[in-house]
Design a protein around this motif. Structure first.
Motif, PDB file in Angstrom:
ATOM      1  N   ALA A  94       5.911  -6.422   8.029  1.00 55.82           N
ATOM      2  CA  ALA A  94       5.383  -5.113   8.242  1.00 55.82           C
ATOM      3  C   ALA A  94       4.985  -4.465   6.893  1.00 55.82           C
ATOM      4  O   ALA A  94       4.163  -3.991   6.998  1.00 55.82           O
ATOM      5  CB  ALA A  94       6.637  -4.257   8.964  1.00 55.82           C
ATOM      6  N   ASP A  95       5.789  -5.041   6.022  1.00 57.88           N
ATOM      7  CA  ASP A  95       5.363  -4.396   4.299  1.00 57.88           C
ATOM      8  C   ASP A  95       3.989  -4.798   4.227  1.00 57.88           C
ATOM      9  O   ASP A  95       3.258  -4.192   3.587  1.00 57.88           O
ATOM     10  CB  ASP A  95       6.508  -4.715   3.566  1.00 57.88           C
ATOM     11  CG  ASP A  95       7.705  -3.948   3.480  1.00 57.88           C
ATOM     12  OD1 ASP A  95       7.631  -3.075   4.245  1.00 57.88           O
ATOM     13  OD2 ASP A  95       8.873  -4.529   3.079  1.00 57.88           O
ATOM     14  N   VAL A  96       3.764  -6.129   4.345  1.00 54.91           N
ATOM     15  CA  VAL A  96       2.580  -7.030   4.148  1.00 54.91           C
ATOM     16  C   VAL A  96       1.340  -6.093   4.805  1.00 54.91           C
ATOM     17  O   VAL A  96       0.329  -6.014   4.410  1.00 54.91           O
ATOM     18  CB  VAL A  96       2.544  -8.388   4.504  1.00 54.91           C
ATOM     19  CG1 VAL A  96       1.163  -9.098   4.367  1.00 54.91           C
ATOM     20  CG2 VAL A  96       3.491  -9.049   3.295  1.00 54.91           C
ATOM     21  N   THR A  97       1.397  -6.049   6.033  1.00 58.32           N
ATOM     22  CA  THR A  97       0.701  -5.418   6.825  1.00 58.32           C
ATOM     23  C   THR A  97       0.118  -3.950   6.648  1.00 58.32           C
ATOM     24  O   THR A  97      -0.942  -3.567   6.245  1.00 58.32           O
ATOM     25  CB  THR A  97       1.154  -5.083   8.525  1.00 58.32           C
ATOM     26  OG1 THR A  97       1.487  -6.500   8.967  1.00 58.32           O
ATOM     27  CG2 THR A  97       0.044  -4.648   9.237  1.00 58.32           C
ATOM     28  N   ARG A  98       1.425  -3.239   6.074  1.00 54.72           N
ATOM     29  CA  ARG A  98       1.096  -1.965   5.635  1.00 54.72           C
ATOM     30  C   ARG A  98       0.118  -1.962   4.355  1.00 54.72           C
ATOM     31  O   ARG A  98      -0.852  -1.134   3.906  1.00 54.72           O
ATOM     32  CB  ARG A  98       2.259  -1.106   5.193  1.00 54.72           C
ATOM     33  CG  ARG A  98       2.193   0.214   4.989  1.00 54.72           C
ATOM     34  CD  ARG A  98       3.628   0.995   4.819  1.00 54.72           C
ATOM     35  NE  ARG A  98       4.713   0.192   4.027  1.00 54.72           N
ATOM     36  CZ  ARG A  98       4.828   0.089   2.697  1.00 54.72           C
ATOM     37  NH1 ARG A  98       3.909   0.903   1.916  1.00 54.72           N
ATOM     38  NH2 ARG A  98       5.711  -0.625   1.966  1.00 54.72           N
ATOM     39  N   ILE A  99       0.688  -2.938   3.363  1.00 54.77           N
ATOM     40  CA  ILE A  99      -0.278  -3.146   2.074  1.00 54.77           C
ATOM     41  C   ILE A  99      -1.574  -3.613   2.229  1.00 54.77           C
ATOM     42  O   ILE A  99      -2.669  -3.058   1.790  1.00 54.77           O
ATOM     43  CB  ILE A  99       0.705  -4.150   1.216  1.00 54.77           C
ATOM     44  CG1 ILE A  99       1.947  -3.399   0.767  1.00 54.77           C
ATOM     45  CG2 ILE A  99      -0.305  -4.312   0.000  1.00 54.77           C
ATOM     46  CD1 ILE A  99       2.846  -4.315  -0.184  1.00 54.77           C
ATOM     47  N   VAL A 100      -1.703  -4.614   3.204  1.00 54.18           N
ATOM     48  CA  VAL A 100      -3.260  -4.958   3.652  1.00 54.18           C
ATOM     49  C   VAL A 100      -3.894  -4.089   4.281  1.00 54.18           C
ATOM     50  O   VAL A 100      -5.236  -3.871   3.692  1.00 54.18           O
ATOM     51  CB  VAL A 100      -3.103  -6.220   4.418  1.00 54.18           C
ATOM     52  CG1 VAL A 100      -4.531  -6.469   4.778  1.00 54.18           C
ATOM     53  CG2 VAL A 100      -2.566  -7.487   3.598  1.00 54.18           C
ATOM     54  N   GLU A 101      -3.484  -3.059   5.086  1.00 50.86           N
ATOM     55  CA  GLU A 101      -4.282  -2.260   5.664  1.00 50.86           C
ATOM     56  C   GLU A 101      -4.499  -0.943   4.754  1.00 50.86           C
ATOM     57  O   GLU A 101      -5.585  -0.185   4.769  1.00 50.86           O
ATOM     58  CB  GLU A 101      -3.402  -1.417   6.810  1.00 50.86           C
ATOM     59  CG  GLU A 101      -3.283  -2.424   8.053  1.00 50.86           C
ATOM     60  CD  GLU A 101      -2.526  -2.141   9.273  1.00 50.86           C
ATOM     61  OE1 GLU A 101      -2.079  -0.883   9.036  1.00 50.86           O
ATOM     62  OE2 GLU A 101      -2.386  -2.485  10.050  1.00 50.86           O
ATOM     63  N   ASN A 102      -3.766  -0.606   3.916  1.00 48.58           N
ATOM     64  CA  ASN A 102      -4.258   0.473   2.846  1.00 48.58           C
ATOM     65  C   ASN A 102      -3.669   0.133   1.359  1.00 48.58           C
ATOM     66  O   ASN A 102      -2.730   0.525   0.722  1.00 48.58           O
ATOM     67  CB  ASN A 102      -3.335   1.548   3.352  1.00 48.58           C
ATOM     68  CG  ASN A 102      -3.785   3.092   2.526  1.00 48.58           C
ATOM     69  OD1 ASN A 102      -4.673   2.878   2.001  1.00 48.58           O
ATOM     70  ND2 ASN A 102      -3.294   4.022   2.830  1.00 48.58           N
ATOM     71  N   PRO A 103      -4.644  -1.027   0.739  1.00 50.70           N
ATOM     72  CA  PRO A 103      -4.268  -1.238  -0.529  1.00 50.70           C
ATOM     73  C   PRO A 103      -4.162  -0.304  -1.598  1.00 50.70           C
ATOM     74  O   PRO A 103      -3.392  -0.263  -2.645  1.00 50.70           O
ATOM     75  CB  PRO A 103      -5.193  -2.430  -0.733  1.00 50.70           C
ATOM     76  CG  PRO A 103      -6.258  -2.114   0.017  1.00 50.70           C
ATOM     77  CD  PRO A 103      -5.768  -1.112   1.119  1.00 50.70           C
ATOM     78  N   VAL A 104      -4.866   0.842  -1.536  1.00 50.63           N
ATOM     79  CA  VAL A 104      -5.024   1.640  -2.593  1.00 50.63           C
ATOM     80  C   VAL A 104      -3.991   2.641  -2.684  1.00 50.63           C
ATOM     81  O   VAL A 104      -3.404   2.867  -3.826  1.00 50.63           O
ATOM     82  CB  VAL A 104      -6.277   2.836  -2.119  1.00 50.63           C
ATOM     83  CG1 VAL A 104      -6.362   3.841  -3.386  1.00 50.63           C
ATOM     84  CG2 VAL A 104      -7.692   1.932  -2.396  1.00 50.63           C
ATOM     85  N   ASN A 105      -3.193   2.894  -1.731  1.00 46.63           N
ATOM     86  CA  ASN A 105      -2.012   3.725  -1.579  1.00 46.63           C
ATOM     87  C   ASN A 105      -0.654   3.125  -1.402  1.00 46.63           C
ATOM     88  O   ASN A 105       0.185   3.656  -1.426  1.00 46.63           O
ATOM     89  CB  ASN A 105      -2.025   5.018  -0.566  1.00 46.63           C
ATOM     90  CG  ASN A 105      -3.203   5.861  -0.484  1.00 46.63           C
ATOM     91  OD1 ASN A 105      -3.574   6.163  -1.448  1.00 46.63           O
ATOM     92  ND2 ASN A 105      -3.605   6.228   0.708  1.00 46.63           N
ATOM     93  N   MET A 106      -0.589   1.887  -1.762  1.00 48.18           N
ATOM     94  CA  MET A 106       0.734   0.792  -1.705  1.00 48.18           C
ATOM     95  C   MET A 106       1.466   1.169  -2.921  1.00 48.18           C
ATOM     96  O   MET A 106       2.795   1.015  -2.904  1.00 48.18           O
ATOM     97  CB  MET A 106       0.233  -0.601  -1.797  1.00 48.18           C
ATOM     98  CG  MET A 106      -0.205  -1.166  -3.098  1.00 48.18           C
ATOM     99  SD  MET A 106      -0.462  -2.742  -2.884  1.00 48.18           S
ATOM    100  CE  MET A 106      -0.557  -3.329  -4.714  1.00 48.18           C
ATOM    101  N   TYR A 107       1.048   1.942  -3.991  1.00 45.85           N
ATOM    102  CA  TYR A 107       1.959   2.348  -5.042  1.00 45.85           C
ATOM    103  C   TYR A 107       2.457   3.650  -5.007  1.00 45.85           C
ATOM    104  O   TYR A 107       3.390   4.120  -5.648  1.00 45.85           O
ATOM    105  CB  TYR A 107       1.316   2.172  -6.267  1.00 45.85           C
ATOM    106  CG  TYR A 107       0.871   0.555  -6.671  1.00 45.85           C
ATOM    107  CD1 TYR A 107       1.994  -0.336  -6.886  1.00 45.85           C
ATOM    108  CD2 TYR A 107      -0.448   0.258  -6.728  1.00 45.85           C
ATOM    109  CE1 TYR A 107       1.726  -1.738  -7.152  1.00 45.85           C
ATOM    110  CE2 TYR A 107      -1.068  -1.155  -6.833  1.00 45.85           C
ATOM    111  CZ  TYR A 107       0.329  -2.194  -7.015  1.00 45.85           C
ATOM    112  OH  TYR A 107       0.128  -3.493  -7.374  1.00 45.85           O
ATOM    113  N   LEU A 108       1.866   4.619  -4.020  1.00 44.42           N
ATOM    114  CA  LEU A 108       2.218   5.828  -4.030  1.00 44.42           C
ATOM    115  C   LEU A 108       3.281   6.095  -3.225  1.00 44.42           C
ATOM    116  O   LEU A 108       3.970   7.219  -3.052  1.00 44.42           O
ATOM    117  CB  LEU A 108       1.038   6.723  -3.608  1.00 44.42           C
ATOM    118  CG  LEU A 108      -0.212   6.707  -4.450  1.00 44.42           C
ATOM    119  CD1 LEU A 108      -1.540   7.360  -3.797  1.00 44.42           C
ATOM    120  CD2 LEU A 108       0.038   7.089  -5.775  1.00 44.42           C
ATOM    121  N   SER A 109       3.490   5.078  -1.989  1.00 44.97           N
ATOM    122  CA  SER A 109       4.834   5.265  -1.125  1.00 44.97           C
ATOM    123  C   SER A 109       5.807   4.614  -1.480  1.00 44.97           C
ATOM    124  O   SER A 109       6.001   4.077  -2.204  1.00 44.97           O
ATOM    125  CB  SER A 109       4.229   4.847   0.431  1.00 44.97           C
ATOM    126  OG  SER A 109       4.065   3.427   0.149  1.00 44.97           O
TER     127      SER A 109
END
Length: 109
Positions: A94-109
């Motif tokens: 689930a974490d990998v899917t979230r990062i792949v779908e939105n790589p720009v905002n992965m450090y903001l959440s």
């Protein structure tokens, strides 16, 4: 915007890592499930038909010990931090899917 070859390489690498993680977590989950069934298997054995001599009494005591020891299932942990199971895999995927779908905002959440 990365070139297509770099995206393709990244996709294959992620897929390979996730497949390897799935195989490891599946085997850990099987270990947990099978070790949880040890107490039931020991109880369902034909222990009541053992002779009442010294040998039978020793075997009954050993079966009691097996049932008591199998009250907590065996598991593999990641350096003692958490138990490795299929729940671990679903959390990571689930974490990998979230990062792949939105790589720009992965450090903001």
């Amino acid at each position: 915007d990365a070139p297509a070859t770099r995206r393709f390489t990244f996709a294959f690498h992620i897929t390979g890592c996730m497949c390897q993680l799935l195989m490891f977590t599946y085997s850990c989950d099987c270990l947990i499930r099978d070790s949880a069934n040890v107490a039931n298997a020991a109880y369902k054995s034909l222990w009541s038909r053992l002779p009442m001599d010294q040998f039978g009494k020793i075997l009954r005591k050993d079966l009691i010990l097996v049932i008591m020891r199998s009250a907590t299932p065996s598991c593999l942990t990641a350096c003692g931090f958490f138990t490795v199971s299929l729940e671990t895999y679903t959390g990571v995927s689930a974490d990998v899917t979230r990062i792949v779908e939105n790589p720009v905002n992965m450090y903001l959440s």
